[in-house]
Design an enzyme around this catalytic site. Sequence first.
Site, PDB file in Angstrom:
ATOM      1  N   LYS A 164      66.900  -4.677  45.050  1.00 19.98           N
ATOM      2  CA  LYS A 164      66.498  -6.072  45.237  1.00 19.98           C
ATOM      3  C   LYS A 164      67.379  -6.694  46.312  1.00 19.98           C
ATOM      4  O   LYS A 164      68.471  -6.199  46.642  1.00 19.98           O
ATOM      5  CB  LYS A 164      66.597  -6.866  43.937  1.00 19.98           C
ATOM      6  CG  LYS A 164      67.990  -6.918  43.291  1.00 19.98           C
ATOM      7  CD  LYS A 164      68.956  -7.917  43.905  1.00 19.98           C
ATOM      8  CE  LYS A 164      70.322  -7.905  43.210  1.00 19.98           C
ATOM      9  NZ  LYS A 164      71.362  -8.636  43.977  1.00 19.98           N
ATOM     10  N   PRO A 168      72.789   2.189  47.949  1.00 18.88           N
ATOM     11  CA  PRO A 168      74.255   2.144  48.062  1.00 18.88           C
ATOM     12  C   PRO A 168      74.892   1.254  47.004  1.00 18.88           C
ATOM     13  O   PRO A 168      74.291   0.268  46.554  1.00 18.88           O
ATOM     14  CB  PRO A 168      74.483   1.591  49.477  1.00 18.88           C
ATOM     15  CG  PRO A 168      73.218   0.897  49.840  1.00 18.88           C
ATOM     16  CD  PRO A 168      72.123   1.630  49.149  1.00 18.88           C
ATOM     17  N   GLY A 175      78.079  -1.202  45.463  1.00 19.58           N
ATOM     18  CA  GLY A 175      78.916  -2.260  46.010  1.00 19.58           C
ATOM     19  C   GLY A 175      78.272  -2.970  47.171  1.00 19.58           C
ATOM     20  O   GLY A 175      78.940  -3.456  48.073  1.00 19.58           O
ATOM     21  N   LEU A 211      72.742  -4.898  46.037  1.00 23.65           N
ATOM     22  CA  LEU A 211      71.322  -4.525  46.004  1.00 23.65           C
ATOM     23  C   LEU A 211      70.834  -4.194  44.598  1.00 23.65           C
ATOM     24  O   LEU A 211      69.652  -3.892  44.411  1.00 23.65           O
ATOM     25  CB  LEU A 211      71.071  -3.336  46.936  1.00 23.65           C
ATOM     26  CG  LEU A 211      71.377  -3.592  48.418  1.00 23.65           C
ATOM     27  CD1 LEU A 211      71.238  -2.293  49.218  1.00 23.65           C
ATOM     28  CD2 LEU A 211      70.460  -4.670  48.992  1.00 23.65           C
ATOM     29  N   GLY A 250      71.378  -1.680  42.502  1.00 27.21           N
ATOM     30  CA  GLY A 250      70.954  -0.323  42.204  1.00 27.21           C
ATOM     31  C   GLY A 250      71.275   0.123  40.792  1.00 27.21           C
ATOM     32  O   GLY A 250      70.420   0.671  40.092  1.00 27.21           O
ATOM     33  N   GLY A 251      72.494  -0.101  40.343  1.00 26.05           N
ATOM     34  CA  GLY A 251      72.881   0.302  38.991  1.00 26.05           C
ATOM     35  C   GLY A 251      72.094  -0.441  37.931  1.00 26.05           C
ATOM     36  O   GLY A 251      71.678   0.146  36.922  1.00 26.05           O
ATOM     37  N   SER A 252      71.879  -1.728  38.144  1.00 18.67           N
ATOM     38  CA  SER A 252      71.098  -2.530  37.203  1.00 18.67           C
ATOM     39  C   SER A 252      69.654  -2.050  37.146  1.00 18.67           C
ATOM     40  O   SER A 252      69.043  -1.997  36.074  1.00 18.67           O
ATOM     41  CB  SER A 252      71.138  -4.012  37.612  1.00 18.67           C
ATOM     42  OG  SER A 252      72.441  -4.529  37.512  1.00 18.67           O
ATOM     43  N   ASP A 273      71.944  -8.988  36.431  1.00 16.18           N
ATOM     44  CA  ASP A 273      70.668  -8.942  37.154  1.00 16.18           C
ATOM     45  C   ASP A 273      69.748  -7.827  36.650  1.00 16.18           C
ATOM     46  O   ASP A 273      68.680  -7.591  37.195  1.00 16.18           O
ATOM     47  CB  ASP A 273      70.887  -8.796  38.661  1.00 16.18           C
ATOM     48  CG  ASP A 273      71.732  -7.582  39.028  1.00 16.18           C
ATOM     49  OD1 ASP A 273      72.156  -6.852  38.111  1.00 16.18           O
ATOM     50  OD2 ASP A 273      71.968  -7.364  40.231  1.00 16.18           O
TER      51      ASP A 273
END
Length: 269
Positions: A8, A90, A92, A95, A97-99, A132
Amino acid sequence: MISFANAKINLGLSVTEKRQDGYHNIETIFYPVQLYDVLEFNEASDYAFETYGIDIRENGDNLCTKAFNLLKSDYPEIQPVHIKLLKNIPVGAGLGGGSSDAAFVLKALNELNSLGLNSIQLQDYASKLGADCAFFIDNKPLFAEGIGTTFSEVEVDLSNYFIVIIKPDIHISTAEAYASITPQIPKVDLKRAIQLPIQEWKYHITNDFELGIFEKYPLIQDIKRKLYEKGALYACMSGSGSSVFGIFEEKINLDDLNTLGKVYYPTEL
């Protein structure tokens, strides 16, 4: 089962106040883009997790395993799975990504085990994993407030535009980003400002994290400036950084900016 967990970007971000619980209240617009991590789920006798691509081991406990354990605590009948994560988004970078990975694990487990959880229930679980994370359950443009888990509808459509994201070799943790923030009431109503022509956004829609992060990491400010020089209608740091996105009227090749960071060419969902 294969899932494609997308990234996102944040269209504007204001940090409005620090809460008594240590979190911060924000106002932002989450917008999904087509930059993906890939999750593969296979039947297994015991839970297992593997990751490939971008190395995430140095970033602590992975949210995929936390998502599995969170759901299993309420639904012990969930069958164990072997999750393979191909990490492309990527870390940190602001964006999400982990969420996104965690949200897509919840959705996959719900489907694989026929739990019948609806969107609201899945969002409730997701909100326990990250501020998020709940956004990625419905995965559509939303205005977010509170700690980023209180949503309302917003009309924004970038399907006729071209989005470029540049991620420098800089990792910014959430704690580091908030360390330089002074919360304040926004001067602009973001939900109204987003309805302005996109050419006007740069005069009204800002990211509060930019001021402190640009001072500490001038390269990130340079990227934003370069995107405008290349003709971006709007450019902004996403979330708490360090990636910067530019929205262009038509397709453009910015590979010459690879000296500043890795260039990605996602589009809207």
